[in-house]
Design a protein around this motif. Structure first.
Motif, PDB file in Angstrom:
ATOM      1  N   LYS A   4       3.503  18.831  10.197  1.00 10.24           N
ATOM      2  CA  LYS A   4       4.149  17.573   9.857  1.00 10.24           C
ATOM      3  C   LYS A   4       3.133  16.440   9.745  1.00 10.24           C
ATOM      4  CE  LYS A   4       8.650  18.752  11.796  1.00 10.24           C
ATOM      5  NZ  LYS A   4       8.326  20.161  12.016  1.00 10.24           N
ATOM      6  N   PRO A   5       3.280  15.588   8.729  1.00 10.63           N
ATOM      7  CA  PRO A   5       2.348  14.468   8.555  1.00 10.63           C
ATOM      8  C   PRO A   5       2.362  13.538   9.759  1.00 10.63           C
ATOM      9  CG  PRO A   5       3.690  14.792   6.587  1.00 10.63           C
ATOM     10  CD  PRO A   5       4.284  15.648   7.663  1.00 10.63           C
ATOM     11  N   MET A   6       1.222  12.895   9.996  1.00 14.18           N
ATOM     12  CA  MET A   6       1.104  11.919  11.065  1.00 14.18           C
ATOM     13  C   MET A   6       1.619  10.572  10.577  1.00 14.18           C
ATOM     14  SD  MET A   6      -0.170  13.850  13.369  1.00 14.18           S
ATOM     15  CE  MET A   6      -0.551  12.621  14.619  1.00 14.18           C
ATOM     16  N   PRO A   7       2.145   9.755  11.480  1.00 14.33           N
ATOM     17  CA  PRO A   7       2.561   8.406  11.062  1.00 14.33           C
ATOM     18  C   PRO A   7       1.372   7.625  10.535  1.00 14.33           C
ATOM     19  CG  PRO A   7       3.382   8.945  13.268  1.00 14.33           C
ATOM     20  CD  PRO A   7       2.401  10.015  12.901  1.00 14.33           C
ATOM     21  N   VAL A   8       1.591   6.848   9.484  1.00 18.81           N
ATOM     22  CA  VAL A   8       0.531   5.998   8.945  1.00 18.81           C
ATOM     23  C   VAL A   8       0.491   4.731   9.782  1.00 18.81           C
ATOM     24  CG1 VAL A   8      -0.305   4.747   6.939  1.00 18.81           C
ATOM     25  CG2 VAL A   8       0.833   6.948   6.643  1.00 18.81           C
ATOM     26  N   VAL A   9      -0.536   4.616  10.639  1.00 18.62           N
ATOM     27  CA  VAL A   9      -0.661   3.497  11.563  1.00 18.62           C
ATOM     28  C   VAL A   9      -1.762   2.558  11.080  1.00 18.62           C
ATOM     29  CG1 VAL A   9      -1.096   2.820  13.938  1.00 18.62           C
ATOM     30  CG2 VAL A   9       0.112   4.961  13.444  1.00 18.62           C
ATOM     31  N   ASP A  10      -1.480   1.268  11.089  1.00 18.74           N
ATOM     32  CA  ASP A  10      -2.464   0.261  10.670  1.00 18.74           C
ATOM     33  C   ASP A  10      -3.071   0.599   9.309  1.00 18.74           C
ATOM     34  OD1 ASP A  10      -2.073  -1.142  13.026  1.00 18.74           O
ATOM     35  OD2 ASP A  10      -3.616  -0.001  14.083  1.00 18.74           O
ATOM     36  N   ALA A  11      -2.204   0.968   8.357  1.00 24.88           N
ATOM     37  CA  ALA A  11      -2.696   1.332   7.021  1.00 24.88           C
ATOM     38  C   ALA A  11      -3.253   0.110   6.322  1.00 24.88           C
ATOM     39  CB  ALA A  11      -1.565   1.937   6.196  1.00 24.88           C
ATOM     40  N   PRO A  12      -4.274   0.289   5.507  1.00 28.57           N
ATOM     41  CA  PRO A  12      -4.796  -0.850   4.727  1.00 28.57           C
ATOM     42  C   PRO A  12      -3.709  -1.410   3.818  1.00 28.57           C
ATOM     43  CG  PRO A  12      -6.289   1.047   4.623  1.00 28.57           C
ATOM     44  CD  PRO A  12      -5.015   1.529   5.253  1.00 28.57           C
ATOM     45  N   ASN A  13      -3.845  -2.664   3.434  1.00 26.31           N
ATOM     46  CA  ASN A  13      -2.886  -3.291   2.545  1.00 26.31           C
ATOM     47  C   ASN A  13      -3.206  -2.887   1.110  1.00 26.31           C
ATOM     48  OD1 ASN A  13      -1.085  -4.859   1.206  1.00 26.31           O
ATOM     49  ND2 ASN A  13      -1.995  -6.838   1.778  1.00 26.31           N
ATOM     50  N   HIS A  14      -2.358  -2.028   0.560  1.00 23.87           N
ATOM     51  CA  HIS A  14      -2.595  -1.537  -0.791  1.00 23.87           C
ATOM     52  C   HIS A  14      -1.777  -2.287  -1.835  1.00 23.87           C
ATOM     53  CE1 HIS A  14      -4.937   1.919   0.570  1.00 23.87           C
ATOM     54  NE2 HIS A  14      -4.074   1.998   1.559  1.00 23.87           N
ATOM     55  N   GLY A  15      -1.063  -3.326  -1.391  1.00 24.78           N
ATOM     56  CA  GLY A  15      -0.264  -4.072  -2.352  1.00 24.78           C
ATOM     57  C   GLY A  15       0.985  -3.320  -2.748  1.00 24.78           C
ATOM     58  N   ASP A  16       1.470  -3.607  -3.928  1.00 24.09           N
ATOM     59  CA  ASP A  16       2.712  -3.004  -4.427  1.00 24.09           C
ATOM     60  C   ASP A  16       2.501  -1.524  -4.712  1.00 24.09           C
ATOM     61  OD1 ASP A  16       5.055  -2.316  -5.610  1.00 24.09           O
ATOM     62  OD2 ASP A  16       5.006  -3.860  -7.173  1.00 24.09           O
ATOM     63  N   GLU A  17       3.226  -0.652  -3.969  1.00 20.79           N
ATOM     64  CA  GLU A  17       3.053   0.786  -4.144  1.00 20.79           C
ATOM     65  C   GLU A  17       3.567   1.271  -5.488  1.00 20.79           C
ATOM     66  OE1 GLU A  17       1.325   2.681  -2.443  1.00 20.79           O
ATOM     67  OE2 GLU A  17       1.007   1.590  -0.593  1.00 20.79           O
ATOM     68  N   GLU A  18       4.298   0.436  -6.222  1.00 26.18           N
ATOM     69  CA  GLU A  18       4.785   0.863  -7.526  1.00 26.18           C
ATOM     70  C   GLU A  18       3.732   0.683  -8.610  1.00 26.18           C
ATOM     71  OE1 GLU A  18       7.588   2.524  -7.905  1.00 26.18           O
ATOM     72  OE2 GLU A  18       7.771   2.322  -5.740  1.00 26.18           O
ATOM     73  N   VAL A  19       2.659  -0.041  -8.300  1.00 25.48           N
ATOM     74  CA  VAL A  19       1.576  -0.215  -9.265  1.00 25.48           C
ATOM     75  C   VAL A  19       0.719   1.043  -9.259  1.00 25.48           C
ATOM     76  CG1 VAL A  19      -0.457  -1.567  -9.887  1.00 25.48           C
ATOM     77  CG2 VAL A  19       1.565  -2.697  -8.929  1.00 25.48           C
ATOM     78  N   PRO A  20       0.570   1.698 -10.404  1.00 25.35           N
ATOM     79  CA  PRO A  20      -0.187   2.949 -10.425  1.00 25.35           C
ATOM     80  C   PRO A  20      -1.609   2.763  -9.909  1.00 25.35           C
ATOM     81  CG  PRO A  20       0.997   2.641 -12.491  1.00 25.35           C
ATOM     82  CD  PRO A  20       1.101   1.359 -11.730  1.00 25.35           C
ATOM     83  N   GLN A  21      -2.045   3.693  -9.083  1.00 26.22           N
ATOM     84  CA  GLN A  21      -3.411   3.725  -8.594  1.00 26.22           C
ATOM     85  C   GLN A  21      -4.125   4.821  -9.383  1.00 26.22           C
ATOM     86  OE1 GLN A  21      -4.299   1.606  -5.893  1.00 26.22           O
ATOM     87  NE2 GLN A  21      -2.290   0.749  -6.338  1.00 26.22           N
ATOM     88  N   ALA A  22      -5.087   4.448 -10.219  1.00 29.00           N
ATOM     89  CA  ALA A  22      -5.688   5.436 -11.108  1.00 29.00           C
ATOM     90  C   ALA A  22      -7.206   5.289 -11.098  1.00 29.00           C
ATOM     91  CB  ALA A  22      -5.154   5.291 -12.528  1.00 29.00           C
ATOM     92  N   PRO A  23      -7.906   6.191 -10.548  1.00 32.68           N
ATOM     93  CA  PRO A  23      -7.421   7.281  -9.695  1.00 32.68           C
ATOM     94  C   PRO A  23      -7.354   6.846  -8.232  1.00 32.68           C
ATOM     95  CG  PRO A  23      -9.747   7.564 -10.103  1.00 32.68           C
ATOM     96  CD  PRO A  23      -9.334   6.310 -10.858  1.00 32.68           C
ATOM     97  N   GLU A  24      -6.721   7.668  -7.419  1.00 30.54           N
ATOM     98  CA  GLU A  24      -6.608   7.369  -5.991  1.00 30.54           C
ATOM     99  C   GLU A  24      -7.988   7.400  -5.329  1.00 30.54           C
ATOM    100  OE1 GLU A  24      -3.959   6.368  -4.268  1.00 30.54           O
ATOM    101  OE2 GLU A  24      -2.848   6.377  -6.156  1.00 30.54           O
ATOM    102  N   ILE A  25      -8.117   6.681  -4.216  1.00 29.57           N
ATOM    103  CA  ILE A  25      -9.415   6.542  -3.564  1.00 29.57           C
ATOM    104  C   ILE A  25      -9.955   7.886  -3.066  1.00 29.57           C
ATOM    105  CG2 ILE A  25      -8.440   6.052  -1.278  1.00 29.57           C
ATOM    106  CD1 ILE A  25     -10.748   3.997  -0.947  1.00 29.57           C
ATOM    107  N   GLY A  26      -9.050   8.787  -2.675  1.00 24.46           N
ATOM    108  CA  GLY A  26      -9.497  10.097  -2.222  1.00 24.46           C
ATOM    109  C   GLY A  26     -10.126  10.907  -3.339  1.00 24.46           C
ATOM    110  N   LEU A  27      -9.618  10.731  -4.562  1.00 27.53           N
ATOM    111  CA  LEU A  27     -10.181  11.442  -5.706  1.00 27.53           C
ATOM    112  C   LEU A  27     -11.573  10.924  -6.023  1.00 27.53           C
ATOM    113  CD1 LEU A  27      -7.079  11.596  -8.090  1.00 27.53           C
ATOM    114  CD2 LEU A  27      -7.651  13.029  -6.124  1.00 27.53           C
ATOM    115  N   VAL A  28     -11.754   9.621  -5.874  1.00 23.18           N
ATOM    116  CA  VAL A  28     -13.074   9.034  -6.101  1.00 23.18           C
ATOM    117  C   VAL A  28     -14.051   9.529  -5.042  1.00 23.18           C
ATOM    118  CG1 VAL A  28     -14.372   6.879  -6.199  1.00 23.18           C
ATOM    119  CG2 VAL A  28     -12.085   7.005  -7.206  1.00 23.18           C
ATOM    120  N   ALA A  29     -13.569   9.630  -3.790  1.00 28.24           N
ATOM    121  CA  ALA A  29     -14.442  10.057  -2.695  1.00 28.24           C
ATOM    122  C   ALA A  29     -15.004  11.456  -2.927  1.00 28.24           C
ATOM    123  CB  ALA A  29     -13.677  10.005  -1.371  1.00 28.24           C
ATOM    124  N   ILE A  30     -14.184  12.334  -3.479  1.00 29.34           N
ATOM    125  CA  ILE A  30     -14.668  13.706  -3.706  1.00 29.34           C
ATOM    126  C   ILE A  30     -15.277  13.880  -5.097  1.00 29.34           C
ATOM    127  CG2 ILE A  30     -12.970  14.603  -2.070  1.00 29.34           C
ATOM    128  CD1 ILE A  30     -11.418  15.720  -4.475  1.00 29.34           C
TER     129      ILE A  30
END
Length: 728
Positions: A148-174
């Motif tokens: 089961k996923p862990m609760p997202v605690v103190d998540a960074p402020n990503h703004g409006d989640e409906e705005v497409p993130q292209a590409p996601e930060i995890g994709l850039v990291a790898i």
């Protein structure tokens, strides 16, 4: 359609590698504990493994020797697995069919991926099944659950989640976008997950479901979605959300948001985990899912329908009934990987408490691929606090090994959710889909690269984090998609191959594997130093000059240098319960049930304890060792003791009973000595039990009045001698 093993083919001798276990069927201790105390007619779900199994290691080796294509590997493995099942399941099937007719079997299903039956039957029938000569072992069908996923605690402020993130930060990291820029995005590759299902209508996923994206699936949606819970294979759905999120990370993309590592890949899915409202599913569903993944269209001659990759964001713990190193899933994973499927597992969210099963497996450098969670939102890429750490002892000799194997973004990961939306989740469940996607990119770059070579390249090219080299938090580090793909683009060229004797040769990777070597992709022999052999001391005192990685036999110990420069510990006296002695190594002694006296100690000097008196009952004595005595339910009186007066009834020299004129019976119990002074004994006087004390070497009592014959016997201790007093 099913295929039998093709014994008539030119390579028939190599097609069906079979391992046969000689032992009779057994009930697994975990199942036995569940059955104990249950009524004979109570129904349980169990898994019965048959004796004959395909030797997947030998099958893989044969394919390496042949330089087999991925399609050839798939056909070879599936035909072998199905052939062994077809030719060996008949007798057990007949037994179970008769059980259905008799009412002892509620249902059963034959499985070929590892030659077994999934059975619902009564306790009495399960005991009979375990005793069948063709059955190896019967296990309880335990529950499994997603991580089961862990609760997202103190998540960074990503703004409006409906705005497409292209590409996601995890994709850039790898570095996935850098791979896309090379023209590699997973196109032509089929990926899969085994999870809670997938929302087939999600905009980031719907055009990539193979059931609609590939015309070869027309009329056969069941080749692209497997629902062992509800049997609804017509279209993918997900009431939980976990599987939709993980699949989005693998391959999600336009017209939805750019959330997937391999957006050009098509996907299929199996849905055996935590279906609807957290309902736990069983091992049986996972087994059937692995079998489906290995051959979705039921035709071993085709492999276009077989996924190149498979990620699993679930696992089991001791709390589910699975001890560390439980092997329940190992053989199914091995079968899928032998058929060409790259299988990865989330390490677990248990932090320092250790890895889930089967991610704790470390039987080779490559099994099982376990993934840690890294926080890619933090520029320092710290390991997630919840990410399960190693080490593991699930190795061939029980020694510690480093786990997990590799890391990927697993904190505050944004991906698809059912209903067309997006959301952020944290967990190793979110990390392993990144590895799935990277493997898909690698398979596009090199369609016939082996599963083990893919893992090795992934580990070699990972960004080292934490302690230098491999460690028990990050494994080899953060996966680097760009470096991994770049390395395998030319994997069909000769590379350095390190052999067990420390030598090196520039050869093709498949020839390296076939010769027992290990490729170093991207390097020539002049650029590397191969590991050198050293002295490996074995449990029996012998020595061999081999690589440290190969010094894995139980009780072995490796050191630098050669056998001529080391003194290996020699066997010693191993004392057994029956007083006998053999010269063995400590591991062999323990496995044989003995007690090791020390290296170099002879049996003459060991003075092994000898058997002694064992009171099997109060009235029966045998000369046994302490373990044999306990196994017989007896009381051990000490080494070298004799049966003379050893047991309670032996100490009763005489039992007398006399009735007086009033009908009262006087009982006298005479003891051979005063060793029972102060103890209490119980005497049965014609059904009446009387407790009396021993004074000195006698016990006396009076009971009555009675008339007629009165039988008298000492019942505690439980002695067989009976005397009769005659009353008026």
């Amino acid at each position: 359609m099913r295929r039998s093993c093709r014994w008539s083919m030119p390579v028939a001798a190599a097609l069906c590698f079979v391992s046969t276990y000689a032992r009779a069927g057994q009930i697994d201790p975990g199942l036995q504990e569940i059955l104990d105390g249950a009524p004979a007619d109570q129904v349980f779900s169990v898994i019965a493994f048959l004796n004959e199994q395909v030797d997947l290691t030998a099958a893989t080796r044969q394919m390496d020797v042949e330089r087999a294509t991925l399609q050839r590997r798939h056909e070879h493995v599936i035909v072998s697995l199905q052939g062994v099942a077809d030719t060996t399941q008949g007798a057990v099937r007949a037994f179970l069919q008769q059980g259905v007719a008799d009412g002892g079997v509620r249902s059963f299903e034959a499985v070929w991926i590892r030659n077994l039956f999934i059975v619902e039957a009564t306790k009495a029938t399960i005991i009979e099944l375990a005793a069948h000569p063709d059955v190896d072992r019967v296990y309880f069908d335990y529950e499994i659950e997603l991580i089961k996923p862990m609760p997202v605690v103190d998540a960074p402020n990503h703004g409006d989640e409906e705005v497409p993130q292209a590409p996601e930060i995890g994709l850039v990291a790898i570095r996935a976008p850098e791979v896309w820029a090379m023209g590699i995005d997973g196109s032509g590759v089929l990926v899969s997950n085994m999870d809670t299902g997938v929302d087939g209508n999600h905009p980031a996923l719907r055009d990539r479901w193979a059931g609609v994206a590939d015309s070869r699936y027309q009329g056969h949606p069941e080749w692209a979605y497997f629902d062992p819970f509800g049997g609804r294979h017509d279209f993918p759905r997900d009431q939980n959300g976990h599987g939709t999120h993980t699949m989005g990370t693998v391959t999600g993309g336009p017209p939805g948001d750019q959330i997937g590592v391999a957006p050009g890949a098509f996907w299929i899915a199996a849905a055996p985990i935590d279906r609807g409202g957290g309902i736990p599913r069983t091992v049986a569903d996972a087994i059937l899912s692995f079998q489906w993944l290995a051959d979705p269209d039921g035709n071993p001659n085709t492999n276009w329908d077989v996924p190149a990759t498979n990620s699993n964001s679930w696992g089991v713990t001791t709390g589910h009934g699975y001890p560390p190193c439980d092997q329940t899933f190992w053989s199914y994973i091995d079968a899928c990987e032998a058929a060409g499927i790259f299988v990865t597992f989330s390490a677990g969210n248990e932090g320092s408490s250790g890895l889930r099963r089967p991610a704790d497996r470390a039987t080779t450098d490559y099994n099982c691929n376990a993934v840690a969670a890294i926080d890619a939102n933090n520029p320092n890429w710290p390991i997630a606090s919840f990410s399960s750490r190693g080490p593991t002892n699930c190795t061939p000799d029980g020694r510690q090994a480093i786990k997990p194997d590799i890391g990927a973004p697993g904190v505050d990961v944004r991906s698809s959710l059912p209903g067309g939306g997006y959301g952020r989740l944290s967990g190793t469940s979110m990390a392993s889909p990144h590895i799935n996607g990277v493997a898909a990119l690698m398979r596009q770059a090199n369609p016939n690269i082996s599963v083990d070579d893919m893992k090795q390249v992934m580990y070699e090219t990972a960004v080292d984090l934490g302690n230098p080299g491999e460690d028990n938090s990050y494994g080899w580090g953060m996966v680097d998609a760009f470096e991994a793909v770049s390395r395998v683009l030319n994997a069909n060229d000769p590379y350095a191959c390190c052999f067990g004797d420390g030598s090196c040769s520039d050869v093709l990777p498949q020839d390296c594997r076939a010769a027992g070597g290990k490729s170093r992709f991207g390097y020539e022999c002049g650029q590397i130093s191969c590991p050198q052999p050293g002295a490996c001391c074995f449990d029996d005192g012998t020595c061999d000059d081999i690589l440290e990685a190969n010094c894995t036999a139980p009780g072995s110990d490796w050191s630098e240098g050669d056998c001529g420069s080391v003194d290996c510990p020699q066997p010693g006296a191993c004392c057994f319960d029956d007083g006998t002695c053999q010269m063995l190594g400590p591991v062999a002694c323990e496995n044989a049930g003995g007690e090791f006296s020390g290296h170099g100690i002879s049996c003459d000097d060991a003075g092994c304890p000898q058997p002694g008196a064992c009171c099997v009952t109060d009235d029966e004595c045998r000369i046994l060792g302490p373990d044999a005595c306990r196994a017989a339910g007896g009381s051990f009186k000490g080494h070298d003791t004799t049966c003379t007066n050893a047991c309670p009834c032996d100490k009763i020299a005489k039992l007398k009973a006399k009735c007086n004129d009033s009908g009262n019976v006087k009982v006298v119990v005479k003891i051979v000595d005063d060793s029972m002074n102060g103890e209490r004994i119980t005497v049965d006087v014609r059904g009446t039990r009387v407790v009396t004390g021993v004074l000195g070497n006698k016990a006396k009592l009076i009971a009555g009045p009675f008339s007629g014959p009165v039988p008298v016997r000492v019942v505690d201790p439980d002695c067989t001698n009976t005397v009769t007093a005659q009353c008026p």
